[in-house]
Design a protein around this motif. Structure first.
Motif, PDB file in Angstrom:
ATOM      1  N   PRO A 257     -24.578 -11.565  -7.416  1.00 38.75           N
ATOM      2  CA  PRO A 257     -24.537 -11.959  -5.991  1.00 38.75           C
ATOM      3  C   PRO A 257     -25.308 -11.041  -5.057  1.00 38.75           C
ATOM      4  O   PRO A 257     -25.621 -11.430  -3.933  1.00 38.75           O
ATOM      5  N   ALA A 258     -25.602  -9.798  -5.475  1.00 36.93           N
ATOM      6  CA  ALA A 258     -26.297  -8.848  -4.598  1.00 36.93           C
ATOM      7  C   ALA A 258     -27.773  -8.770  -4.973  1.00 36.93           C
ATOM      8  O   ALA A 258     -28.134  -8.824  -6.144  1.00 36.93           O
ATOM      9  N   LEU A 276     -19.545  -0.182  -7.852  1.00 33.46           N
ATOM     10  CA  LEU A 276     -20.713  -0.898  -7.343  1.00 33.46           C
ATOM     11  C   LEU A 276     -20.719  -0.951  -5.821  1.00 33.46           C
ATOM     12  O   LEU A 276     -19.681  -1.125  -5.181  1.00 33.46           O
ATOM     13  N   VAL A 277     -21.938  -0.795  -5.259  1.00 33.00           N
ATOM     14  CA  VAL A 277     -22.196  -1.011  -3.834  1.00 33.00           C
ATOM     15  C   VAL A 277     -23.435  -1.883  -3.757  1.00 33.00           C
ATOM     16  O   VAL A 277     -24.477  -1.533  -4.320  1.00 33.00           O
ATOM     17  N   GLY A 278     -23.334  -3.034  -3.097  1.00 32.95           N
ATOM     18  CA  GLY A 278     -24.452  -3.972  -3.082  1.00 32.95           C
ATOM     19  C   GLY A 278     -24.727  -4.562  -1.722  1.00 32.95           C
ATOM     20  O   GLY A 278     -23.853  -4.615  -0.848  1.00 32.95           O
ATOM     21  N   LEU A 279     -25.985  -5.019  -1.540  1.00 32.65           N
ATOM     22  CA  LEU A 279     -26.431  -5.665  -0.303  1.00 32.65           C
ATOM     23  C   LEU A 279     -27.031  -7.013  -0.641  1.00 32.65           C
ATOM     24  O   LEU A 279     -27.653  -7.182  -1.711  1.00 32.65           O
ATOM     25  N   ASP A 280     -26.882  -7.969   0.275  1.00 35.71           N
ATOM     26  CA  ASP A 280     -27.532  -9.256   0.074  1.00 35.71           C
ATOM     27  C   ASP A 280     -28.954  -9.218   0.621  1.00 35.71           C
ATOM     28  O   ASP A 280     -29.461  -8.155   1.003  1.00 35.71           O
ATOM     29  N   ARG A 281     -29.605 -10.364   0.671  1.00 33.56           N
ATOM     30  CA  ARG A 281     -31.010 -10.416   1.087  1.00 33.56           C
ATOM     31  C   ARG A 281     -31.217  -9.936   2.519  1.00 33.56           C
ATOM     32  O   ARG A 281     -32.279  -9.387   2.845  1.00 33.56           O
ATOM     33  N   ALA A 284     -26.790  -7.110   4.414  1.00 35.38           N
ATOM     34  CA  ALA A 284     -25.345  -7.033   4.640  1.00 35.38           C
ATOM     35  C   ALA A 284     -24.641  -6.658   3.337  1.00 35.38           C
ATOM     36  O   ALA A 284     -25.076  -7.024   2.248  1.00 35.38           O
ATOM     37  N   LYS A 285     -23.543  -5.940   3.470  1.00 35.99           N
ATOM     38  CA  LYS A 285     -22.806  -5.475   2.291  1.00 35.99           C
ATOM     39  C   LYS A 285     -22.118  -6.642   1.599  1.00 35.99           C
ATOM     40  O   LYS A 285     -21.546  -7.514   2.243  1.00 35.99           O
ATOM     41  N   VAL A 286     -22.181  -6.641   0.262  1.00 39.81           N
ATOM     42  CA  VAL A 286     -21.534  -7.671  -0.551  1.00 39.81           C
ATOM     43  C   VAL A 286     -20.309  -7.050  -1.215  1.00 39.81           C
ATOM     44  O   VAL A 286     -20.402  -5.981  -1.831  1.00 39.81           O
ATOM     45  N   GLU A 333     -25.609   3.011   1.294  1.00 39.62           N
ATOM     46  CA  GLU A 333     -26.044   1.745   1.890  1.00 39.62           C
ATOM     47  C   GLU A 333     -27.379   1.905   2.605  1.00 39.62           C
ATOM     48  O   GLU A 333     -28.248   1.019   2.524  1.00 39.62           O
ATOM     49  N   GLU A 334     -27.573   3.019   3.320  1.00 39.93           N
ATOM     50  CA  GLU A 334     -28.846   3.246   4.004  1.00 39.93           C
ATOM     51  C   GLU A 334     -29.987   3.407   2.997  1.00 39.93           C
ATOM     52  O   GLU A 334     -31.095   2.898   3.204  1.00 39.93           O
TER      53      GLU A 334
END
Length: 575
Positions: A257-258, A276-281, A284-286, A333-334
């Motif tokens: 999903p990320a 896990l730490v993920g971002l979408d397209r 934004a954080k998932v 995240e950054e």
């Protein structure tokens, strides 16, 4: 210095701002002279040392704190100098240096407040009068605790705000510099593999990663291409394409999903888990990312930390970049957002390299095809016409046998040159052969060889359908063409057989003739041929390109047999 000159001009117009104090005017003159000296020094030396910058900055902090003592009005006009000092600290350094400057300014103002309450300035004024010196003419009203407290809060908040903005601007400049540096690695001359090597090497260097992987897939194909680059002894190894495996799609291009995510591995009670730490397209954080998706990758490549970022090249290619065992110094995240932006900026440049490289190859193929057509329409037709005329003369002449023989020899030479030109034209044309066209192409090639040379040639396939990568198809077609050329030139054979089949998870290509054979007797493997320096060089090189094995069996005076075995695996992307 511009502010100091402006303030001095204003004081000359209205000396009441500093209560007509000679000492305040002297401070202004001294500060202006200091600014002139600093500018002259910087003109002579383009680069200043850190200690020099801190010394100048310290003077900038102390001077406005001192001049504020002489302000006569309730709204201190010299307070702007302190704001200027904060702006200078923000421009020179960053957040914490600016906050430190604000704290130092506040500390100096409160020390001056303490000096007022202890009567230091009153004592200094009497001392000056006793020695017939001008009075200080200080103004204590601006240092009342309530007013000074508000000014202190203002300075601290201003320092925090300016420092934060400067830190963000500095980070933005650094990110733009990194993106520009990475974009400079995309060069058409280096090709796609060379460009990827430069860019991936830069990523490994930036993040201190142990290994980097690139997995990509064509949008209209199921083939997965995987490239690797490692960090060995603080130097990056060459980028190389890995042999494809049937599980590559599940290992690298699994559904997730990320778009960009970071994973750190840990072991708990013998079981391996992932955080896990993920971002979408959109960045934004998932939440609730499935760690089970990484199990296949973890089995293939051991890692303690991992960053994955997705990319796409137009509508043709998409894939992921994997950085293994890296170190992130900032907020996760950054860092992920920056890496995502970096790939989005660099991706079109890499895609342009791919398109321009393909355009150049296609332009070269078109030029070779045009040249081949010109040869066919010009020189080849002229040679064929000359051969026909010589044949007519040889058949109708009533001359001696020697003349007839000479005409026959000339006719043979012309026929030989025509065949050479046709072979050259065949080599110049780009082959667009895939698994659907391979059998028909090989049959046509063998039939044309028989028609042009008069040597009996047959093609037989044990396969009704062929499912092999396009690169293998192209190389096998070129090998058959080269083998038939060698038969015509060297073997003096009367019969040739070309057979295509499959056995033991290998495709097999066999070429047999009844000619004079090679200069050795028996069967030699690919390694033995290389060691002894025997066998056709062009065919050996083409077999090596598709990871195949060549074996030649020769009986001098009776013929030879070439057998080529190619593993049945999907194509790896080279170049």
């Amino acid at each position: 210095m511009f502010l100091a000159v402006s303030a001095l001009v204003a004081i000359l117009i209205d000396p009441g701002e500093i209560r007509y104090s000679v000492w305040a005017s002297g401070l202004f003159a001294f500060y202006i002279a200091q600014g002139v000296v600093i500018m002259l020094l910087l003109r002579r030396r383009r680069e200043s040392t850190a200690s020099f910058r801190w010394l100048v900055h310290g003077g900038d902090v102390v001077w406005p704190a001192l001049i504020s003592v002489f302000a006569a009005s309730q709204s201190n006009p010299f307070f702007l100098f302190l704001v200027f000092v904060l702006a200078a600290a923000a421009y020179r350094w960053g957040l914490w240096e600016t906050v430190g400057t604000a704290a130092a300014s506040v500390l100096l103002l409160w020390i001056e407040n303490l000096a007022f309450h202890l009567g230091f300035f009153t004592w200094a004024g009497r001392l000056f009068l006793h020695h017939n010196l001008p009075s200080l003419q200080v103004a204590p009203a601006d240092f009342e605790p309530q007013r000074l407290f508000m000014r202190s809060i203002y300075l601290l908040v201003m320092g925090l705000l300016l420092g934060y903005l400067a830190e963000q601007q500095k980070q933005l400049r650094a990110e733009k510099a990194v993106i520009a540096r990475v974009l400079g690695k995309a060069r058409v001359e280096a090709g796609l593999s060379g460009t990827l090597q430069e860019i991936v090497g830069e990523l490994i260097s930036m993040y201190g990663a142990r290994q980097a992987l690139i997995a990509s897939r064509e949008a209209n194909s199921h083939r997965v291409f995987v490239g690797e680059m490692r960090l060995n002894s603080k130097a990056s190894s060459a980028f190389r394409w890995l042999d494809p495996l049937p599980s590559d799609r599940e290992t690298y291009l699994y559904g997730f999903p990320a778009e960009t995510y970071y994973a750190s591995a840990s072991s708990r009670q013998g079981a391996r888990t992932f955080s896990l730490v993920g971002l979408d397209r959109t960045g934004a954080k998932v939440l609730n990312l499935p760690p089970a998706s990484l199990e296949g990758l973890a089995k293939q490549h051991e890692f303690q930390s991992l960053v994955v970022v997705s990319f796409s090249f137009g509508r043709e290619w998409w894939g992921r970049i994997f950085l293994l065992d890296l170190s992130l110094t900032g907020d996760v995240e950054e860092e992920l957002r920056f890496l995502q932006e970096l790939v989005q900026q660099v991706g079109p440049a890499v895609y342009n390299v791919y398109l321009l490289r393909r355009l150049r190859l296609r332009a070269g193929a078109l030029e070779r095809a045009r040249f081949a057509r010109e040869l066919h329409d010009g020189a080849v037709q002229s040679l064929i016409s000359m051969e026909m005329q010589v044949d007519v003369l040889r058949r109708t002449t009533d001359k001696s046998v020697s003349i007839t023989d000479e005409l026959g020899r000339i006719q043979g030479l012309l026929r030989e040159e025509v065949l050479k030109l046709r072979e050259l034209m065949q080599q110049m044309k780009s082959l667009d052969v895939d698994s659907r066209r391979l059998l028909g192409f090989l049959a046509d090639t063998v039939e044309r060889f028989q028609r042009e040379t008069g040597i009996s040639a047959r093609f037989h396939s044990d396969l009704d359908e062929v499912d092999m990568p396009q690169q293998v198809c192209r190389e096998l077609a070129r090998i058959v063409q080269e083998g038939l050329v060698n038969v015509r030139k060297h073997s003096r054979a009367r019969q040739v057989l070309v057979r295509l089949g499959a056995k033991n998870q290998h495709w097999t290509l066999v070429m047999e003739d009844d000619g004079c054979g090679f200069s050795f007797a028996g069967r030699l493997s690919h390694l033995e041929l290389d060691t002894l320096g025997r066998g056709p060089l062009v065919i050996k090189e083409r077999v090596r390109l598709i990871d195949g094995e060549l074996a030649i069996e020769s009986i001098p005076g009776q013929g030879s047999r070439l057998e080529i075995n190619v593993p049945q695996k999907r194509e790896a992307a080279y170049g």
